[in-house]
Motif scaffolding. Structure first.
Motif: not given
Length: 369
Positions: A147-152, A177-182, A200-206
């Motif tokens: 339901k909630e999470g993040a990817h760094y 899901i919040e996503v922060f690639p560097r 293409m899919k809904p994501t809270k934050m990229v």
């Protein structure tokens, strides 16, 4: 050969999610190598391609002392709060090394899978030595139960002399899901770096802004992005190229559609050396009220540079729909045909599963007409 084989431990439902990102799970015969990370657990790492290694980052650093010089090199650990967070936690991720002259017939694949309400931290390193050629499909997804999470995620990519690295990153995250690639890359003389991004899919934050440093004469970078943002999605995605050597060139192409979400499309090219060329192109469609913000930047610092940019945001022209309807298509079919053509940015090596995902998303979308 594979160090582990963990794809069989993935549920059928989650395998279907991974298929949307172009990840092959039931059979690995069509892949030159694979890597699977679920939360912070590596379940699979290995290669069956001659001259190519796919390893867990911990084992790679133990095996090759020289790797430390590639570690936190092009992406500094103190770049921002997300890189520092990754640096402060145990390192999880892969190292891919393509030896001099190695060329893979099939693509490599890496999967970062979030299967719980947690923060996933990842650090990856890709090294293509002189004359090597690899194509990496990087599938990132979350399970339906998350339901909630993040990817760094930290990605450091090194493209050697006359080498070629193609990276196709496909996001299928959940709505919260919040996503922060560097990501950053260094491209040496005659090298080519191709970066494809699809969301293409809904994501809270990229939030992502990959940068290519073209440090060798004649180096090339190409970035292509396809983005669709629905209600509740905030996608701040862009790319940057720094032309640091003569005869280098870069092309940054984005196609973006908002169905009610926010898209910030950034593109920047800096020309620091003579006889360099760069072009930025961003085209956006607003199908339902949302925000589409294009920010192209070109920065020339010497006499002999050619840099250009083009940005356009609008809606589908009614006369285009009526033209196709007059030739037998329904309004929905005409709209889908126009959007499908709009999203075609000639992504190299697009997986069949992803192409089907794009087609299905277009055909099932409520276009607001």
């Amino acid at each position: 050969m594979s160090e582990m084989n963990g794809f069989d431990s993935i549920s059928t439902e989650d395998k279907e999610r991974l298929a949307l990102t172009g990840i092959q799970t039931d059979s690995l015969e069509g892949r030159a190598g694979s890597f699977l990370l679920v939360n912070d657990h590596v379940l699979h790492a290995g290669s069956n391609a001659e001259g190519v290694e796919v390893m867990m980052i911990e084992k790679a650093l133990e095996k090759y002392a020289w790797l430390s010089s590639y570690f936190w090199n092009v992406v500094p650990k103190d770049k921002d709060e997300y890189t520092q967070y990754v640096a402060d936690h145990p390192q999880r991720g892969y190292v891919i090394i393509a030896r001099k002259g190695a060329k893979t017939t099939f693509p490599l694949q890496s999967c970062m899978f979030l299967a719980g309400d947690t923060i996933q931290t990842v650090h990856n390193i890709v090294i293509a030595e002189e004359g090597a050629e690899i194509h990496l499909i990087a599938g990132c997804a979350s399970s339906m139960k998350t339901k909630e999470g993040a990817h760094y995620g930290i990605n450091e990519i090194y493209v050697g002399k006359d080498a070629k690295v193609t990276s196709t990153m496909i996001h299928t995250w959940g709505e919260e899901i919040e996503v922060f690639p560097r990501t950053a890359s260094i491209v040496e003389e005659g090298g080519t770096f191709i970066s494809n991004y699809v969301c293409m899919k809904p994501t809270k934050m990229v939030q992502m802004y990959p940068t290519a440093h073209l440090r060798g004469k004649g180096a090339v970078a190409r970035f292509s992005s396809v983005i669709v943002a629905g209600p509740g999605s905030h996608i701040d995605a862009g790319s940057r190229a720094i032309l640091e050597a003569p005869e280098t060139s870069a092309e940054l192409i984005t196609r973006a559609i908002t169905n009610g979400g926010t898209i910030i499309s950034r593109g920047a090219i800096t020309g620091e050396a003579p006889q360099t060329k760069g072009h930025i192109e961003c085209r956006g469609l607003i199908l339902r009220d949302g925000i589409m913000h294009a920010i192209p930047e070109i920065d020339g610092r010497v006499v002999d540079v050619e840099l250009s940019h083009e940005a356009a945001v609008g809606k589908i022209a009614r006369d285009e729909i009526e033209y196709l309807m007059a030739r037998g298509l329904s309004e929905e079919e005409a709209t889908a045909t126009i959007i499908r053509g709009f999203l075609d940015v000639r992504i190299e090596g697009l997986p069949d599963a992803l192409q089907k995902q794009i087609d299905d998303a277009i055909d099932s979308a409520d276009h607001g007409f």
